[in-house]
Design an enzyme around this catalytic site. Structure first.
Site, short mmCIF file in Angstrom:
data_model
loop_
_atom_site.label_atom_id
_atom_site.label_comp_id
_atom_site.label_asym_id
_atom_site.label_seq_id
_atom_site.Cartn_x
_atom_site.Cartn_y
_atom_site.Cartn_z
N GLU A 45 30.63 27.92 43.00
CA GLU A 45 29.19 27.86 43.27
C GLU A 45 28.67 26.43 43.05
OE1 GLU A 45 25.33 30.56 41.80
OE2 GLU A 45 27.26 30.67 40.76
N LYS A 114 22.18 33.00 48.37
CA LYS A 114 22.42 33.96 47.30
C LYS A 114 21.28 34.97 47.25
CE LYS A 114 23.72 33.86 42.36
NZ LYS A 114 24.03 32.93 41.25
N CYS A 168 28.33 34.70 43.21
CA CYS A 168 28.30 35.00 41.78
C CYS A 168 27.59 36.30 41.42
CB CYS A 168 27.68 33.82 41.03
SG CYS A 168 28.09 33.85 39.25
#
Length: 632
Positions: A45, A114, A168
């Site tokens: 990330e 994200k 994530c």
């Protein structure tokens, strides 16, 4: 090659807030991946800035430096068709998004933001970023190019590979985006992460990746930020994980100081067909997605993955006692239900001293023990004939005596000769008629004994025999409850070994396991078995391998042949494997009529050939198209 793709998870050495340095590490790793025939490589990330750059991500200088670093990467990968997925802080409509960039051949194919932003304890992402949840159907401008932007992007090569990307926390959410990506056709998921290390967290993280790969029926490639991240309040270990359908294929050693990557060959063709064969995958909700076409990626020249030659047998890391106990419990309780339903407390088993009848007897004995029924109500009948040897007859007798069951002996020689005379068959002609007469007489004795004493005939034939049709129609093919019908021969041997822990039968079990597999229907020679099953139909370990890949994944014969060559390298040459595979295919098709009327029996593993449950096919289907695939 046969639907296999090589994927990589990379952990680059990070210099926080120095995109130019980070870009050099990234370029080096992409080139390494390309040289090793990797199709897709994923990085952690916020790859170029470092995840722990924190409020510096709100500074123009860092974002400008990040963009220059990205431009440098694109220049260096113009002739590289390995797809790279990088973490990137992207500014769009005066909002900053934590994104993944999908790159190939010097171009940006898509930008995926994200969805779930952690904002608790050590994580404060909402301080810098906004969620990309609502970004669907739009584009964004990046390095003077208009590129697809949104959470609705999937990427496909138009062949076996369709992949999606999440970041994530997305994986840790109640409803991970990858679940819906899979429902929309993604069989490969990549995750760019920055997951800090805490005591025991790496085990939970690996479990999360592994179980999500199982739930999605996909391969899952995970990369987390490494030790170069800031240690102001947290430490990052750089965890790289590659899982496939519930199994972790490879993971790295964490806390490495240098940039590195791990690779694995994942079978995407298998996953696609697994979805057709195994579950209600097709009932999943489909959304409108944008499918981004990717150029062809490096084709692997050889599969660098261990192929398990014994797919039905648990790995060495499995708790053997627990696994085998589970199998026997399923068998025992299946039998208990059947016997209590028909209000019978007596079982009749033909006992030969071979593997299958031994397992059936042991599992029946366990059922009687559970219920507190008298073991003497298990009537084991040994039926010696022309081919019965002292060794097998002795082992059968010893086992029955040790278990305390009732043992009866019925010699079938005279009955067989009478049958030969009745049908005018010369007993010196050792044809299929010679063999089948004996098998049917044995079954008749078992059935009639069961009627006489009020018992249930327990079938002993295993899954391998069911697949090959290696039984006499209306002979050993038939019973009142087929206890072993979903347990293949290789697993039968494994489970019987488990019973060696019982001291009183350990030596008997050892000798049964060492006895050649044989129906003992042809006359023995000097009290030695002359009819060896595996020399007639082929090695059971090969047939079980063929069966597993043919039924579970619908694999083409050409692929089964390739995998078998790799799995049994040094044990069988290609000519023998090919010959036995052709034998398997022909018998599997031509013997379906026996499976169409096979008796009830408990399903134990993931594969069963019961016509009422797992396998339905016409008895007169042609096998030519399958055999052609492996003919030279």
């Amino acid at each position: 090659m046969f639907g296999y793709y090589r994927v990589a998870s990379a952990v680059n050495h990070t210099t926080v807030a120095n995109p130019a340095k980070n870009a050099k590490e990234v370029i080096s790793l992409i080139k390494t991946a390309y040289q090793t025939e990797v199709s897709v490589i994923v990085f952690p990330e916020l790859t170029l800035t470092g995840y722990t750059a924190s409020d510096l991500l709100l500074n123009q200088a860092l974002l400008h430096s990040q963009k220059e670093a990205l431009s440098e990467i694109l220049k260096n990968i113009k002739k590289i068709n390995t797809i790279a997925i990088l973490g990137y802080a992207h500014l769009e409509a005066d909002r900053l998004y934590n994104c993944a960039l999908v790159l190939q051949n010097g171009k940006i194919l898509g930008v995926v933001p994200k969805t779930y932003l952690p904002n608790k304890k050590e994580f404060y992402e909402k301080r810098q970023f906004v969620s990309g949840r609502e970004t669907v159907g739009v584009t964004t401008s990046l390095l003077d190019a208009e590129v697809p932007f949104g959470t609705d992007l999937l990427f496909s090569d138009g062949k076996e590979m369709t992949f999606g990307v999440e970041i994530c926390e997305d994986l840790w959410a109640v409803t991970p985006p990858s679940s819906q990506m899979a429902s929309n056709g993604a069989n490969l998921i990549f995750n760019l992460s920055a997951s800090n290390e805490l005591i025991g967290k790496h085990e939970y993280r690996e479990e999360l990746v592994r179980t999500q790969s199982a739930r999605c029926m996909a391969a899952y490639v995970y990369s987390s930020a490494g030790v170069g991240e800031s240690t102001t309040d947290t430490v990052f270990g750089g965890h790289a994980i590659i899982s496939e359908y519930g199994t972790t294929v490879k993971q790295n050693e964490r806390f490495r100081m240098e940039s590195h990557l791990i690779t694995a060959d994942v079978d995407l063709e298998r996953l696609r067909w697994l979805r057709l064969n195994e579950t209600c995958f097709g009932d999943g909700r489909r959304d409108r997605v944008r499918m981004i076409k990717v150029a062809h990626t490096p084709a692997i020249s050889t599969i660098e993955r261990e192929i398990n030659p014994m797919p039905f047998v648990p790995s060495q890391y499995t708790d053997k006692r627990s696994w085998c106990d589970e199998i026997v419990q399923i068998q025992a309780h299946g039998l208990i239900k059947r016997m209590t339903h028909v209000q019978l407390h007596k079982a009749v088993i033909g006992i030969s001293g071979g593997l299958d009848s031994t397992l059936a007897l042991l599992s029946t004995h366990r059922a009687f023990t559970i219920m507190g029924w008298d073991h003497k109500d298990i009537v084991a009948i040994t039926m010696p004939g022309f081919g019965t040897t002292t060794r097998t007859k002795s082992n059968a007798k010893k086992l029955c005596e040790a278990l305390g069951v009732t043992l009866k002996t019925v010699n079938i020689t005279k009955l067989s000769l009478q049958a030969f005379e009745a049908i005018e068959h010369d007993p010196n002609e050792h044809t299929v008629t010679y063999e089948n007469v004996q098998a049917r007489i044995r079954t008749s004795i078992l059935m009639n004994t069961a009627n006489k004493i009020g018992g249930l005939v327990i079938g002993t034939g295993d899954l391998s025999e069911v697949a090959l049709g290696w039984s006499t129609y209306n002979g050993d093919h038939m019973s009142m409850y087929a206890l072993n019908a979903s347990i293949p021969k290789t697993l039968v041997q494994y489970v019987i070994e488990y019973f060696k822990s019982e001291e009183k039968i350990a030596a008997i079990i050892d000798d049964i396991l060492a006895t050649p597999i044989s129906p003992e229907l042809l006359p023995h020679k000097e009290d030695e078995i002359v009819q060896h099953t595996e020399s007639i139909v082929g090695p059971y370990e090969l047939h079980d391998f063929f069966l597993y890949h043919f039924v579970k994944y619908g694999a083409k014969p050409e692929k089964i042949l390739y995998l078998a060559k790799k799995a049994f390298d040094g044990q069988y040459d290609e000519e023998h494997i090919r010959g036995w595979l052709i034998m398997f295919l022909r018998r599997f098709f031509t013997q379906q009529f026996k499976r169409s009327c096979m008796p009830d029996g408990p399903k134990v593993g993931t594969i069963s050939l019961s016509p009422r449950a797992d396998w339905r096919m016409p008895s007169d289907a042609d096998f030519e198209a399958w055999v052609e695939g492996v003919l030279e």
